[in-house]
Design a protein around this motif. Structure first.
Motif, PDB file in Angstrom:
ATOM      1  N   HIS A 122      10.978 -19.281  15.173  1.00 51.29           N
ATOM      2  CA  HIS A 122      11.385 -20.501  14.485  1.00 51.29           C
ATOM      3  C   HIS A 122      10.445 -20.910  13.356  1.00 51.29           C
ATOM      4  CE1 HIS A 122      12.817 -24.698  14.144  1.00 51.29           C
ATOM      5  NE2 HIS A 122      11.547 -25.008  14.106  1.00 51.29           N
ATOM      6  N   GLN A 123       9.154 -20.953  13.672  1.00 48.43           N
ATOM      7  CA  GLN A 123       8.178 -21.392  12.666  1.00 48.43           C
ATOM      8  C   GLN A 123       8.268 -20.566  11.400  1.00 48.43           C
ATOM      9  OE1 GLN A 123       6.399 -24.124  12.872  1.00 48.43           O
ATOM     10  NE2 GLN A 123       4.608 -23.800  14.153  1.00 48.43           N
TER      11      GLN A 123
ATOM     12  N   LYS B 143      13.776 -31.476   8.882  1.00 51.43           N
ATOM     13  CA  LYS B 143      14.847 -31.894   9.798  1.00 51.43           C
ATOM     14  C   LYS B 143      16.175 -31.308   9.359  1.00 51.43           C
ATOM     15  CE  LYS B 143      13.038 -36.091  11.735  1.00 51.43           C
ATOM     16  NZ  LYS B 143      13.160 -37.503  11.960  1.00 51.43           N
TER      17      LYS B 143
ATOM     18  N   LYS C  59      16.422 -27.748  10.346  1.00 50.42           N
ATOM     19  CA  LYS C  59      16.734 -27.626  11.775  1.00 50.42           C
ATOM     20  C   LYS C  59      18.218 -27.826  12.025  1.00 50.42           C
ATOM     21  CE  LYS C  59      13.109 -28.443  15.006  1.00 50.42           C
ATOM     22  NZ  LYS C  59      12.645 -29.224  16.130  1.00 50.42           N
ATOM     23  N   LYS C  60      18.748 -28.857  11.384  1.00 51.15           N
ATOM     24  CA  LYS C  60      20.173 -29.132  11.579  1.00 51.15           C
ATOM     25  C   LYS C  60      21.021 -27.974  11.099  1.00 51.15           C
ATOM     26  CE  LYS C  60      20.676 -34.128  11.520  1.00 51.15           C
ATOM     27  NZ  LYS C  60      21.003 -35.282  10.712  1.00 51.15           N
TER      28      LYS C  60
ATOM     29  N   GLU D 290      20.971 -25.204  13.596  1.00 45.59           N
ATOM     30  CA  GLU D 290      21.878 -25.470  14.717  1.00 45.59           C
ATOM     31  C   GLU D 290      23.317 -25.254  14.325  1.00 45.59           C
ATOM     32  OE1 GLU D 290      19.118 -28.941  16.224  1.00 45.59           O
ATOM     33  OE2 GLU D 290      21.172 -29.106  16.977  1.00 45.59           O
TER      34      GLU D 290
ATOM     35  N   ILE E  13      24.037 -21.708  14.353  1.00 47.21           N
ATOM     36  CA  ILE E  13      24.178 -21.229  15.731  1.00 47.21           C
ATOM     37  C   ILE E  13      25.593 -21.499  16.222  1.00 47.21           C
ATOM     38  CG2 ILE E  13      23.494 -21.550  18.134  1.00 47.21           C
ATOM     39  CD1 ILE E  13      20.685 -22.106  17.186  1.00 47.21           C
ATOM     40  N   SER E  14      26.073 -22.706  15.939  1.00 46.21           N
ATOM     41  CA  SER E  14      27.411 -23.013  16.460  1.00 46.21           C
ATOM     42  C   SER E  14      28.483 -22.257  15.703  1.00 46.21           C
ATOM     43  CB  SER E  14      27.673 -24.518  16.422  1.00 46.21           C
ATOM     44  OG  SER E  14      27.874 -24.926  15.100  1.00 46.21           O
TER      45      SER E  14
ATOM     46  N   ARG F  16      19.922 -17.833  19.779  1.00 48.71           N
ATOM     47  CA  ARG F  16      18.551 -17.851  20.288  1.00 48.71           C
ATOM     48  C   ARG F  16      18.341 -16.626  21.155  1.00 48.71           C
ATOM     49  NH1 ARG F  16      16.024 -23.203  20.140  1.00 48.71           N
ATOM     50  NH2 ARG F  16      17.630 -24.655  19.474  1.00 48.71           N
TER      51      ARG F  16
ATOM     52  N   THR G  84      17.348 -14.777  24.370  1.00 52.26           N
ATOM     53  CA  THR G  84      17.446 -15.287  25.738  1.00 52.26           C
ATOM     54  C   THR G  84      16.082 -15.355  26.410  1.00 52.26           C
ATOM     55  OG1 THR G  84      18.260 -13.068  26.160  1.00 52.26           O
ATOM     56  CG2 THR G  84      19.824 -14.862  26.465  1.00 52.26           C
TER      57      THR G  84
ATOM     58  N   PRO H  25      13.470 -18.765  23.733  1.00 51.29           N
ATOM     59  CA  PRO H  25      14.410 -19.587  22.971  1.00 51.29           C
ATOM     60  C   PRO H  25      13.874 -20.122  21.653  1.00 51.29           C
ATOM     61  CG  PRO H  25      13.728 -20.698  24.989  1.00 51.29           C
ATOM     62  CD  PRO H  25      13.118 -19.349  25.030  1.00 51.29           C
ATOM     63  N   SER H  26      12.599 -19.896  21.364  1.00 48.44           N
ATOM     64  CA  SER H  26      12.176 -20.355  20.046  1.00 48.44           C
ATOM     65  C   SER H  26      12.179 -19.229  19.030  1.00 48.44           C
ATOM     66  CB  SER H  26      10.801 -21.014  20.125  1.00 48.44           C
ATOM     67  OG  SER H  26       9.853 -20.071  20.522  1.00 48.44           O
TER      68      SER H  26
ATOM     69  N   PHE I 199      14.890 -16.606  16.930  1.00 45.19           N
ATOM     70  CA  PHE I 199      16.306 -16.476  16.597  1.00 45.19           C
ATOM     71  C   PHE I 199      16.656 -15.045  16.263  1.00 45.19           C
ATOM     72  CE2 PHE I 199      17.045 -20.866  16.760  1.00 45.19           C
ATOM     73  CZ  PHE I 199      15.961 -21.500  16.207  1.00 45.19           C
TER      74      PHE I 199
END
Lengths: 194, 738
Positions: B689-690, B709, B712-713, B716, B719-720, B726, B728, B731-732, B734
């Protein structure tokens, strides 16, 4: 095999080869459990049921066979075992994540907020998380939208790994946006000191 | 030469007697005592004594013993004569004695090694012993140097201290003495270093440490620096006069550390005379000196660069604050502020290029300072918006005022491009600039040269993608002229539809280049409708596959108002013209009637009516005559209106764009972030993630600083949408979903 057929026929819907809501409530009363009892979730998990309050023939048969059950009596006996499965860390994890796909509306990608909150209350009754009520308050207060799959999954991770005082919470971490907001909320409301 | 044929071999005792006599004579000569010099037969004779003793048959071959005798001569001389003479003296006198005796010793070595030369040729070569010269010098070292060097060193250091304090000393003497230290190292610098240099450096260290403490208290920064510079110069001279060159780097480092490094903070931050004050007061000489002094020291410039950066940041911040305080009722005087920032930049850049010799450290410091305050908001206006407004005003003025010198405009443009570099929200600037450019182009207040010039420079600095839309807009205007000619030709030839007395110009804009405008279903007066239709017909002939969208809000119109007193030409927007023309057929119209007739939105109609009935020029009479428009008002043509002017321009104030611009830019940013994230994940496949966040920020930094922020959104969201998932296990981290 025959007995399973009989069992299935007892509950199935007259117009389709599925057990629907009506049949599920009959099943529950036969088992002497409330329909909202979490054990129905565990049962559904065993059956790998696609949606809540519905069991297809394959799901019903597959699940009961895997459990080695062919009668109501045997099923009732198994209930205690199924409840205990929730105490197992790994199984709880699987059941929790299964719950997302199962409890959401068919065809929707995400969870309606009320459903999600209900499920969380149910699940965290079995496995204590001190912040669950704050979480639900926060959602109703600040969020008011649906819950994505990622948020659902990561919430369990959060509950598992971050302590209630948030001392090991990493703000730079990969937590979903909503969880970051929740932490802000906890600081705001002085539930936790920064 | 003849050898004496003596039947009896000489014994060592006999030989030594002869040798001692020669030595005595020699020492008298070289000590300067009255003594006749060696005659040549004596010289040869001495050599022969040695020679004969060496060639004698064993057991009378006396080479070994002669060799030892040679050594003994020196030992005795050193111990009995040289050393006591030196030890008798003090201070400078001791140094002179030492120097003198060292020279004497050298002469003795030379002479005696001539006498004993035969040993050098055969005995020493065969036995592997040290040569005669080495023996002579080593004896001096062991029996004289070793005994006196400590005291000599004390004297030397005391003399150096005297010189540092301003007195004259015998430099040649010191040079000789220190050369001795070097020589007595016998090929390496150890003696010089251990017996002198180490002590010297320690003494230097305390000397300058004391000086630094005093000066830093008493002197101003420039005065101190002058003293420091002077000290370094003097020490360099010292080296060239009498110290060994090896000492130079160590010495200078020592002085620099004490005078410049250890006190850097106090020196640079001195109130009223430190770095900040010098910058403020334009003290270029002192600043150049500061640079020169600290440049020599590794990493020495860093504190200076920091002081520079802090000062520039403070200056910039105070400009911002001034502008903030001066902004009455939320209106910022950006012309003034931007000019001041440009001047600030010029001033401090001059320091960087002149005093600081264009050093990268200072370029960097300047950049960092500007990046801090150039991104501050003033009274709600972002710097991006202010800069765009500044350009807008600059070009509008320049277009009107042809007397303006082109080169000043050009240099201002260069400054704007430089400032834009410091602003992180470059995409926001581009959007504001585009909106204002559109107004400039459409209302004819532009100079093609200037507009093209700035776009070329922006393109050069920030890439073609940054300016492509704007360039398209300017080109559209160019093409528009040609199109208009074609349109007029068409009229001449077909003579259809164009009502007499109406001149009509159309500007065709390429969608995508220009900002998006809302269309409206305005009901135009008939005359205008005819014009529109005829243009449509003409355009269809030229190009089949394009659809025209009419933006009446951008048009303007020249009407003649037939007032009682005199007709006046009114230059108004199309909307205003439509409203006025409505009164061609009726004296009086209510608000509601106007809405129905024209099909304008309420907001727009209110604005238009206000500009025609409540502002400076009241072409319409409003009932009731209040200051604002309400839906129950009614309007009448004001035939009594008059003015001394024959042409009046009635501006329709533009709607505040700011919110929309910011929204549009935010939307574009979301797409840009998505694209960047997907691009990164596609090539890296798996990323924590970082790192994903920091690479994304890096990629986008050319245009804007993305909000973490928001990133991040977007992650997400991706992802959806099943672009990412993520891991398994972890989880941090991708993974890219192919």
């Amino acid at each position: 095999m025959r007995r399973l057929e009989e069992l299935f026929n007892r509950y199935k819907d007259p117009y389709s080869d599925m057990i629907l809501a009506e049949g599920v409530s009959v099943l529950c009363s036969d088992l002497q459990v409330e329909p909202q009892d979490i054990v129905t979730l565990v049962l559904s998990w065993h059956m790998n049921a696609a949606t809540a309050c519905e069991f297809s023939k394959e799901e019903f048969f597959g699940g009961l066979q895997a459990l080695g059950i062919d009668s109501i009596g045997k099923l009732q006996e198994k209930l205690a075992f199924m409840r205990s499965e929730l105490k197992d860390e790994q199984k709880f994890y699987e059941i929790y994540n299964f719950a997302f796909g199962w409890a959401k509306e068919k065809g929707q990608k995400s969870f309606a907020l009320d459903t999600a909150i209900g499920m969380w209350q149910l699940l965290f009754a079995e496995r204590e998380w001190p912040l669950v009520n704050h979480w639900c308050d926060f959602l109703q207060d600040r969020h008011n939208k649906t819950i994505s799959k990622d948020t659902w999954a990561q919430l369990l991770e959060f509950a598992r790994t971050v302590n209630p005082l948030l001392s090991n919470y990493d703000a730079e971490g990969a937590w979903p946006y909503l969880i970051d907001e929740f932490v802000e909320y906890l600081y705001d409301k002085s539930v936790v000191d920064k | 030469m003849s050898s004496r044929q003596n039947p009896e071999p000489m014994t060592i005792e006999e030989g030594c007697k002869l040798i001692d006599a020669a030595v005595t004579k020699l020492t008298r000569i070289i000590e300067g005592k009255p003594e006749p010099p060696f005659a040549s037969h004596e010289y040869i004779g001495n050599y022969t004594i040695v020679y004969n003793m060496c060639i004698q048959k064993p057991p009378y071959d006396l080479s070994g013993q002669l060799y030892e005798k040679y050594g003994a001569i020196f030992q005795d001389y050193d111990k009995d004569t040289i050393l006591p003479s030196i030890m008798e003296k003090h201070d400078e006198y001791m140094l002179r004695e030492l120097s003198r005796w060292s020279d004497i010793n050298k002469i003795m070595v030379r002479w005696l090694s001539h006498f004993f030369y035969y040993l050098d040729r055969y005995y020493i070569a065969r036995s592997g012993n040290s040569s005669l010269t080495v023996v002579g010098m080593t004896c001096f070292r062991d029996h004289v140097y070793e005994k006196v060097h400590f005291n000599v060193k004390q004297v030397v250091i005391a003399l150096i201290h005297k010189e540092r304090e301003g007195q004259q000393i015998d430099r040649a003497l010191l040079k000789n003495v220190l050369d001795l230290f070097v020589q007595n190292g016998m090929g390496n610098m150890e003696r010089y270093e251990k017996d002198f240099e180490d002590f010297f450096l320690t003494e230097t260290n305390s000397y300058y440490s004391r000086k630094a403490s005093r000066w830093i208290q008493e002197d101003s920064c420039p005065e101190y620096m002058i003293k420091a510079e002077e000290s370094l110069k003097k020490e360099k001279e010292r080296v060239s006069h009498y110290l060994h060159s090896d000492t130079e780097p160590k010495l200078l480092k020592n002085v620099q550390t004490n005078l410049l490094v250890l006190v850097a903070k106090q020196l640079l931050e001195k109130e009223n005379s430190g770095c900040s004050a010098l910058l403020r007061d334009d003290k270029t000489d002192d600043l150049s000196r500061m640079y020169r002094l600290y440049h020599e020291i590794p990493e020495g410039l860093e504190p200076v660069a920091v002081a520079f950066r802090l000062h520039v940041t403070a200056e910039g911040n105070s400009l911002i604050k001034q502008a903030e305080d001066a902004a009455t009722s939320g209106i910022v005087e950006e012309q003034v502020l931007v000019r001041k920032i440009i001047d600030l930049h010029d001033k401090y850049m001059a320091y960087v290029t002149d005093c600081f010799q264009n050093h990268t450290l200072f370029h960097k410091a300047l950049k960092e300072a500007f990046e801090i305050f150039c991104n501050k908001k003033v009274a709600g206006s972002s710097s991006a918006e202010m800069l765009a407004t500044f350009c807008d005003n600059l070009f509008k003025k320049a277009a009107n005022d042809k007397s303006n010198d082109d080169s000043t405009i050009e240099s201002t443009i260069d400054n704007v491009v430089k400032l834009l570099d410091y602003i992180s929200d470059k995409d926001l600037f581009a959007e504001f600039y585009r909106k204002k450019l559109a107004r400039r182009l459409l209302f004819g207040r532009f100079s093609d040269d200037h507009e093209r010039s700035i776009l070329t420079k922006l393109k050069g600095q920030f890439g073609g993608q940054f300016t492509s839309k704007m360039e398209g807009m300017v080109t559209d205007m160019q093409l528009g002229k040609d199109q208009q000619t074609g349109f007029e030709e068409y009229f001449k030839n077909t003579n259809t539809g164009k009502p007499k007395g109406v001149d009509f110009t159309v500007t065709v804009l390429t969608t995508g280049f220009w900002p998006s405008y809302k269309t409206s279903d305005l009901n135009l007066p008939l005359e205008m409708v005819n014009c529109i239709e005829s243009f449509k017909a003409h355009y269809e002939i030229k190009t089949k596959h394009r659809r025209l969208m009419w933006i009446y809000s951008l048009g303007n119109c020249n009407l003649t108002g037939r007032f009682d007193a005199k007709p006046i030409e009114l230059i108004v927007s199309t909307y205003q013209a439509a409203v006025l023309c409505a009164f061609n057929n009726t004296e009086r119209l209510t608000y509601q009637e106007l809405i129905d007739q024209l099909n304008l939105g309420h907001e727009d109609l209110v604005r238009v009516l206000h500009s025609l009935s409540c502002a400076k020029y009241k072409f319409l009479k409003k009932e009731p005559a209040s200051k604002t428009i309400s839906k129950t008002d009614s309007f009448e043509f004001n035939s009594k209106f008059t003015d001394k002017m024959r042409r009046i321009k009635v501006p329709l104030p533009p709607v505040d764009d700011r919110k929309k611009v910011v929204e549009d830019v935010d939307k574009d940013r979301r797409y840009a972030i998505d694209a960047s994230l997907v691009r990164i994940m596609k090539s890296r496949k798996v990323l924590p993630h970082q790192q994903l966040v920091s690479e994304c920020v890096e990629q986008l930094s050319r245009m804007f600083k993305p909000d973490i922020k928001m990133i991040k959104k977007r992650i997400e969201d991706l992802i959806s949408r099943d672009y990412l998932e993520r891991d398994t296990e972890n989880p941090s981290t991708f993974k890219y979903v192919a």
